[in-house]
Design a protein around this motif. Structure first.
Motif, PDB file in Angstrom:
ATOM      1  N   SER A 219       0.827  -1.200   0.000  1.00 24.99           N
ATOM      2  CA  SER A 219       0.000   0.000   0.000  1.00 24.99           C
ATOM      3  C   SER A 219       0.864   1.253   0.000  1.00 24.99           C
ATOM      4  O   SER A 219       0.641   2.185  -0.791  1.00 24.99           O
ATOM      5  CB  SER A 219      -0.921  -0.002   1.223  1.00 24.99           C
ATOM      6  N   GLY A 220       1.868   1.278   0.902  1.00 19.18           N
ATOM      7  CA  GLY A 220       2.731   2.455   0.988  1.00 19.18           C
ATOM      8  C   GLY A 220       3.535   2.678  -0.276  1.00 19.18           C
ATOM      9  O   GLY A 220       3.611   3.804  -0.788  1.00 19.18           O
ATOM     10  N   LEU A 221       4.110   1.600  -0.806  1.00 18.23           N
ATOM     11  CA  LEU A 221       4.917   1.726  -2.025  1.00 18.23           C
ATOM     12  C   LEU A 221       4.060   2.146  -3.215  1.00 18.23           C
ATOM     13  O   LEU A 221       4.466   2.975  -4.023  1.00 18.23           O
ATOM     14  CB  LEU A 221       5.626   0.401  -2.321  1.00 18.23           C
ATOM     15  N   SER A 222       2.866   1.555  -3.323  1.00 20.11           N
ATOM     16  CA  SER A 222       1.985   1.892  -4.446  1.00 20.11           C
ATOM     17  C   SER A 222       1.529   3.344  -4.374  1.00 20.11           C
ATOM     18  O   SER A 222       1.527   4.059  -5.391  1.00 20.11           O
ATOM     19  CB  SER A 222       0.768   0.962  -4.443  1.00 20.11           C
TER      20      SER A 222
ATOM     21  N   ALA B  79       4.532   5.529  -5.240  1.00 21.47           N
ATOM     22  CA  ALA B  79       4.892   5.331  -6.649  1.00 21.47           C
ATOM     23  C   ALA B  79       3.883   6.031  -7.554  1.00 21.47           C
ATOM     24  O   ALA B  79       4.242   6.627  -8.584  1.00 21.47           O
ATOM     25  CB  ALA B  79       4.951   3.840  -6.980  1.00 21.47           C
ATOM     26  N   GLY B  80       2.605   5.993  -7.163  1.00 30.37           N
ATOM     27  CA  GLY B  80       1.583   6.697  -7.932  1.00 30.37           C
ATOM     28  C   GLY B  80       1.826   8.190  -7.957  1.00 30.37           C
ATOM     29  O   GLY B  80       1.687   8.846  -8.997  1.00 30.37           O
ATOM     30  N   ALA B  81       2.220   8.743  -6.806  1.00 34.51           N
ATOM     31  CA  ALA B  81       2.523  10.178  -6.751  1.00 34.51           C
ATOM     32  C   ALA B  81       3.725  10.515  -7.623  1.00 34.51           C
ATOM     33  O   ALA B  81       3.739  11.549  -8.313  1.00 34.51           O
ATOM     34  CB  ALA B  81       2.784  10.598  -5.306  1.00 34.51           C
ATOM     35  N   ALA B  82       4.736   9.638  -7.614  1.00 32.80           N
ATOM     36  CA  ALA B  82       5.927   9.882  -8.434  1.00 32.80           C
ATOM     37  C   ALA B  82       5.606   9.797  -9.920  1.00 32.80           C
ATOM     38  O   ALA B  82       6.061  10.631 -10.722  1.00 32.80           O
ATOM     39  CB  ALA B  82       7.024   8.873  -8.077  1.00 32.80           C
TER      40      ALA B  82
ATOM     41  N   VAL C 123      -4.749   4.978 -10.273  1.00 28.88           N
ATOM     42  CA  VAL C 123      -4.850   3.559  -9.916  1.00 28.88           C
ATOM     43  C   VAL C 123      -3.896   3.215  -8.773  1.00 28.88           C
ATOM     44  O   VAL C 123      -4.274   2.593  -7.778  1.00 28.88           O
ATOM     45  CB  VAL C 123      -4.559   2.675 -11.143  1.00 28.88           C
ATOM     46  N   LEU C 124      -2.635   3.644  -8.903  1.00 30.96           N
ATOM     47  CA  LEU C 124      -1.623   3.289  -7.904  1.00 30.96           C
ATOM     48  C   LEU C 124      -1.850   3.984  -6.570  1.00 30.96           C
ATOM     49  O   LEU C 124      -1.546   3.425  -5.511  1.00 30.96           O
ATOM     50  CB  LEU C 124      -0.229   3.643  -8.433  1.00 30.96           C
TER      51      LEU C 124
END
Length: 275
Positions: free
Chosen positions: A4-7, A10-13, A198-199
């Motif tokens: 959850s944290g990585l997604s 990563a979505g913000a990036a 989505v991410l």
């Protein structure tokens, strides 16, 4: 929980990659539309059954949600992903500290305050407006937590959150449309914005739902403190961002303060329920 944290970060990036074409507002608009579609499908809110008092809460939650996302993404555009997300985490930390009289919580508050001073210390490249946006996002997140609790009590299941996401998406229809028309979006930029939705919405929502069935809510809250670390690492890998050693130390202090405060707050709640 790690997924959850990585997604989310990563979505913000990935969304930040579309900033030069769509701008932060355009990316946030697409993300809000994706989030609304997901939450409406999951929550299936019965909008016609809402009372006027419930609608006031939903609209308030939607306004806070919309403001939180646009200020965070605008801050990411100006000061970077890691610093923006770290400062945003002052929101839940403040909520956890509200009403506390424990000495450990006071120490955490002082430590976090000193860490913020280190993170925002004057430098030739300091972007004070970007820092202000991140702090505004933190305030919105704190309000979001408090409002979400109230909405959760007044509306069953996910209906309140889903309705708020729908209202927020409506808010962004004219703003997002104007932003997309002004910036002449490319296919690549739109794909990045959709991926961000989505991410940062669908995947964390599913992961959090599954995680909360397996771990206590208190442990989940403490574990969420890894998000600034995930944001900083992903910012380094995807956006080529860099933090100096003092900023790394300050970020670690804020993460630790948040984890300790949320953990002690959860223990107090369990003790009061047991009593």
């Amino acid at each position: 929980m790690m997924g959850s944290g990585l997604s989310n970060q990563a979505g913000a990036a990935v969304g930040a990659l579309a900033f030069p074409v769509l701008g932060p507002v355009g990316v946030v608009a697409v993300r809000q539309w994706v989030a609304a579609a997901i939450l409406i499908a999951a929550g299936r809110p019965r909008l016609r059954c809402f009372t006027r008092a419930q609608w006031r809460l939903v609209v308030g939650l939607a306004a806070v949600f919309a403001t939180m996302n646009v200020t965070l993404y605008a801050a990411i555009d100006r000061i970077g992903l890691g610093l923006a997300v770290t400062l945003e985490f002052l929101g839940p930390l403040t909520v956890a500290l509200l009403g506390s009289r424990r000495r450990i919580d006071l120490v955490c508050a002082l430590a976090a305050g000193c860490a913020v001073v280190v993170l925002t210390r004057p430098q030739p490249s300091t972007d004070y407006f970007g820092i202000a946006l991140a702090l505004l996002a933190a305030g919105c997140w704190g309000c979001y937590i408090l409002l979400n609790r109230t909405v959760g009590k007044r509306l069953p299941g996910l209906e309140g959150s889903a309705a708020a996401a729908a209202v927020s998406a409506v808010f962004y229809l004219p703003v997002g449309a104007a932003s997309l028309l002004a910036h002449q979006p490319t296919v690549e930029a739109l794909m990045c914005a959709l991926a961000a939705g989505v991410l940062s919405s669908a995947v964390p929502f599913l992961c959090d739902l599954l995680a909360l069935r397996r771990v206590p809510a208190s442990f989940f809250g403490v574990f969420m403190s890894i998000n600034p670390v995930c944001a900083t690492l992903i910012g380094m890998l995807v956006l080529a961002e860099r933090l100096d050693p003092a900023s790394w130390l300050a970020m670690a202090v804020i993460v630790t303060a948040n984890a300790v405060t949320v953990g002690s707050s959860a223990r107090r709640e369990r003790s009061s329920l047991a009593a």
